[in-house]
Design a protein around this motif. Structure first.
Motif, PDB file in Angstrom:
ATOM      1  N   PHE A  55      -6.667  16.161  20.134  1.00  0.00           N
ATOM      2  CA  PHE A  55      -6.089  16.403  18.814  1.00  0.00           C
ATOM      3  C   PHE A  55      -6.990  17.375  18.065  1.00  0.00           C
ATOM      4  CE2 PHE A  55      -2.849  13.233  19.159  1.00  0.00           C
ATOM      5  CZ  PHE A  55      -3.391  12.194  19.900  1.00  0.00           C
ATOM      6  N   ASP A  87       1.332  13.210  15.978  1.00  0.00           N
ATOM      7  CA  ASP A  87       2.363  12.850  16.945  1.00  0.00           C
ATOM      8  C   ASP A  87       1.607  12.801  18.272  1.00  0.00           C
ATOM      9  OD1 ASP A  87       4.185  13.146  19.092  1.00  0.00           O
ATOM     10  OD2 ASP A  87       5.660  14.018  17.768  1.00  0.00           O
ATOM     11  N   SER A  88       1.497  11.615  18.879  1.00  0.00           N
ATOM     12  CA  SER A  88       0.633  11.586  20.046  1.00  0.00           C
ATOM     13  C   SER A  88       1.368  11.912  21.340  1.00  0.00           C
ATOM     14  CB  SER A  88      -0.093  10.250  20.152  1.00  0.00           C
ATOM     15  OG  SER A  88       0.737   9.322  20.759  1.00  0.00           O
ATOM     16  N   SER A  90       3.249  15.038  21.340  1.00  0.00           N
ATOM     17  CA  SER A  90       3.112  16.493  21.340  1.00  0.00           C
ATOM     18  C   SER A  90       1.708  16.937  20.956  1.00  0.00           C
ATOM     19  CB  SER A  90       4.097  17.096  20.337  1.00  0.00           C
ATOM     20  OG  SER A  90       3.724  16.690  19.032  1.00  0.00           O
ATOM     21  N   GLY A  91       0.930  16.037  20.332  1.00  0.00           N
ATOM     22  CA  GLY A  91      -0.422  16.412  19.922  1.00  0.00           C
ATOM     23  C   GLY A  91      -0.467  17.095  18.571  1.00  0.00           C
ATOM     24  N   ASP A  92       0.677  17.239  17.912  1.00  0.00           N
ATOM     25  CA  ASP A  92       0.701  17.949  16.636  1.00  0.00           C
ATOM     26  C   ASP A  92       0.236  17.064  15.493  1.00  0.00           C
ATOM     27  OD1 ASP A  92       3.839  19.511  17.531  1.00  0.00           O
ATOM     28  OD2 ASP A  92       1.775  20.204  17.840  1.00  0.00           O
ATOM     29  N   GLU A  93      -0.408  17.710  14.527  1.00  0.00           N
ATOM     30  CA  GLU A  93      -0.826  17.012  13.319  1.00  0.00           C
ATOM     31  C   GLU A  93       0.415  16.830  12.446  1.00  0.00           C
ATOM     32  OE1 GLU A  93      -4.264  18.752  11.293  1.00  0.00           O
ATOM     33  OE2 GLU A  93      -3.300  18.236   9.393  1.00  0.00           O
TER      34      GLU A  93
ATOM     35  N   ARG B  19      -4.969  22.453  24.861  1.00  0.00           N
ATOM     36  CA  ARG B  19      -5.263  21.166  24.243  1.00  0.00           C
ATOM     37  C   ARG B  19      -4.495  20.029  24.887  1.00  0.00           C
ATOM     38  NH1 ARG B  19      -1.411  19.914  19.690  1.00  0.00           N
ATOM     39  NH2 ARG B  19       0.315  21.289  20.143  1.00  0.00           N
ATOM     40  N   GLY B  20      -3.754  20.325  25.961  1.00  0.00           N
ATOM     41  CA  GLY B  20      -3.100  19.257  26.711  1.00  0.00           C
ATOM     42  C   GLY B  20      -1.713  18.929  26.213  1.00  0.00           C
ATOM     43  N   PHE B  21      -1.319  17.641  26.310  1.00  0.00           N
ATOM     44  CA  PHE B  21       0.015  17.178  25.928  1.00  0.00           C
ATOM     45  C   PHE B  21       1.072  17.963  26.697  1.00  0.00           C
ATOM     46  CE2 PHE B  21      -1.613  14.344  22.887  1.00  0.00           C
ATOM     47  CZ  PHE B  21      -2.677  14.971  22.271  1.00  0.00           C
ATOM     48  N   ARG B  27       6.717  11.486  29.870  1.00  0.00           N
ATOM     49  CA  ARG B  27       6.695  10.892  28.535  1.00  0.00           C
ATOM     50  C   ARG B  27       7.114  11.903  27.484  1.00  0.00           C
ATOM     51  NH1 ARG B  27       3.005   8.019  24.296  1.00  0.00           N
ATOM     52  NH2 ARG B  27       1.622   9.801  24.146  1.00  0.00           N
ATOM     53  N   TYR B  28       6.611  13.124  27.628  1.00  0.00           N
ATOM     54  CA  TYR B  28       6.956  14.181  26.664  1.00  0.00           C
ATOM     55  C   TYR B  28       8.441  14.464  26.693  1.00  0.00           C
ATOM     56  CZ  TYR B  28       6.265  18.510  24.000  1.00  0.00           C
ATOM     57  OH  TYR B  28       6.291  19.486  23.034  1.00  0.00           O
ATOM     58  N   CYS B  32       9.759  13.458  23.203  1.00  0.00           N
ATOM     59  CA  CYS B  32       9.565  14.495  22.211  1.00  0.00           C
ATOM     60  C   CYS B  32      10.878  14.902  21.611  1.00  0.00           C
ATOM     61  CB  CYS B  32       8.833  15.697  22.786  1.00  0.00           C
ATOM     62  SG  CYS B  32       7.511  16.133  21.691  1.00  0.00           S
TER      63      CYS B  32
END
Lengths: 329, 128
Positions: A55, A87-88, A90-93, B19-21, B27-28, B32
């Motif tokens: 993150f 958002d865990s 997509s990793g977005d804040e 940064r991954g994800f 899961r994504y 998402c």
């Protein structure tokens, strides 16, 4: 034949790991988030330790990190005076919540609709995540920086531990202080187990268990070294603790006997948590690593593979490593 | 003599480039929510979705071309706290988290090379 514990080292952080949290069990397994002084909290697959993402956004050391039950959201508390919600997947804040001082602790309610934050400004704050424009509810009372704040009693009450050597229980609706526990030294960690309403507190070399509703002492035990964090197994048969002597200790909860101790970290252990299924526990250390430890040493789980005595010595080991390649000091 | 528990492999570490994800992970893909506003609305029809997606591609392409056109030009950044600085634009990183600039004019002097956090920027202008 006795098997020796092989901890799995998760690298990636460049500074001490100060907090970690597991999610609940989701259809995609369970997840682990680690807070690090390098400002970049990481999400990992809980049973293997495989990195999923980082993150990015905080501008200072991250002191606290948490996931909601289904691991769709993450929250972090940092020295940049903000708590952030992510958002865990997509990793977005998703949200950045400004505070007046370093934020140390963040935690979601069970329905993920509210976030409790606490830190060096000595205030507890409750944010409504469905109405982010509204100002948070604030609870004052602690005389010093708050280290940890947790929801308890079905999110109807709040427990907070601060550097004023007290742990306080608050009612969420009235925002009044219900009870206070005072200690002789600062509490180093606090963990809450909803099932059974047990509170695990560590201070000095002591690991103490309290009833979370009445704040009555259940039992305590002294460890061989100052302890920074402890965690109770979901089935309440063991608990683990780690602290200043770099070791992980495993105790029997009924007898309070020390069962085992494990070396592995190269620095003090700052946090230790059991996974939601109790099959492993994770520890975060000053050495910048997270390590995963098996509860039942030798069992096949995650990346650990049980080997029957007949298989050892056979040359079918192309896919298995005898021991993780570790540099021995 | 106790044998250490065998392990299939070590946990995978972070990817140095991103940064991954992973958007291709199960899961994504399952969780998402698409960010298309129309697809979130109930009963969104295919045509509206297509139009919105087209509009998004056009805007994205324009933004990327803008970044290309800005290279090596003098750009003025309007930032938070009423800060306006001028610099020669270099490039942006893949997630548009930072802008690399040279000769950044600040109230305390000229910085030869600098990284500007894009989240601190409100707007920027330049002469094409």
């Amino acid at each position: 034949m006795a098997m020796r514990q092989t901890p799995l080292t998760c690298s990636g952080h460049t500074r001490p790991v100060v907090d970690l949290a597991f999610s609940g069990i989701t259809p995609f397994g369970y997840f682990l988030i680690s807070a690090c002084k390098d400002g970049k909290p990481m999400l990992r697959q809980g049973d293997t330790g495989d990195w999923i993402g980082t993150f990015l956004g905080h501008k200072g050391a991250v002191w606290g990190a948490t996931l909601n039950m289904d691991a769709t959201k993450a929250a972090t508390a940092a020295a940049d005076f903000t708590a952030k919600v992510w958002d865990s997947v997509s990793g977005d804040e998703v949200l950045s919540l400004a505070h007046k001082h370093i934020v140390k602790s963040v935690t979601f309610t069970q329905d993920s609709n509210h976030l409790l934050t606490a830190g060096n400004d000595k205030l507890l704050r409750i944010y409504d995540l469905s109405n982010t424009d509204a100002a948070p509810q604030e609870i004052a009372g602690h005389g010093a920086a708050i280290k940890k704040a947790l929801w308890c009693n079905n999110d109807k009450q709040i427990l907070s531990a601060a550097d004023d050597k007290t742990i306080r229980l608050w009612d969420r609706t009235s925002m009044d202080e219900v009870k206070t526990l005072t200690f002789d030294t600062t509490v180093s960690s606090m963990e809450y187990m909803a099932d059974g309403e047990i509170l695990v507190i560590t201070y000095g070399k002591t690991i103490a268990f309290y009833n979370a509703l009445s704040l009555e002492l259940i039992k305590t035990v002294e460890a061989p070294a100052p302890i920074n964090s402890a965690s109770l197994h979901p089935e309440k048969d063991f608990f683990v603790a780690g602290g200043e002597d770099f070791k992980l200790y495993k105790f029997d909860y009924s007898t309070m006997e020390e069962l085992e101790s494990y070396k592995g970290h190269f620095g003090p252990v700052h946090c230790v948590r059991f996974s939601p299924d109790g099959e492993l526990y994770a520890s975060g250390s000053e050495d910048g690593t997270l390590r995963l430890w098996q509860t039942a040493v030798g069992k096949t789980y995650g990346l650990w593979k049980c080997v029957l005595p007949e298989d050892l010595g056979a040359d079918n080991s192309e896919q298995m490593y005898g021991s993780t390649p570790e540099i021995k000091a | 003599m106790a044998t250490p528990v065998p392990v299939l492999r070590l946990p995978k570490g972070p990817d140095l480039n991103s940064r991954g994800f992973d958007p291709n992970s199960p899961r994504y893909i399952a969780l998402c929510r698409t960010t298309l506003a129309t697809s979130e609305a109930a009963g969104a029809d295919g045509e509206e979705l297509q139009q919105e997606q087209h509009a998004r591609s056009v805007l994205r392409e324009r933004f990327l071309r803008c970044l290309l056109a800005m290279t090596n030009k003098k750009v003025r950044f309007n930032m938070h706290e009423n800060v306006t600085v001028e610099a020669t634009f270099g490039s942006s990183d893949i997630d548009v988290l930072n802008f690399q600039v040279s000769d950044l004019h600040t109230p305390i002097g000229v910085q030869k090379e600098a990284l500007i956090r894009s989240q601190d920027v409100i707007s920027f202008t330049f002469d094409a």
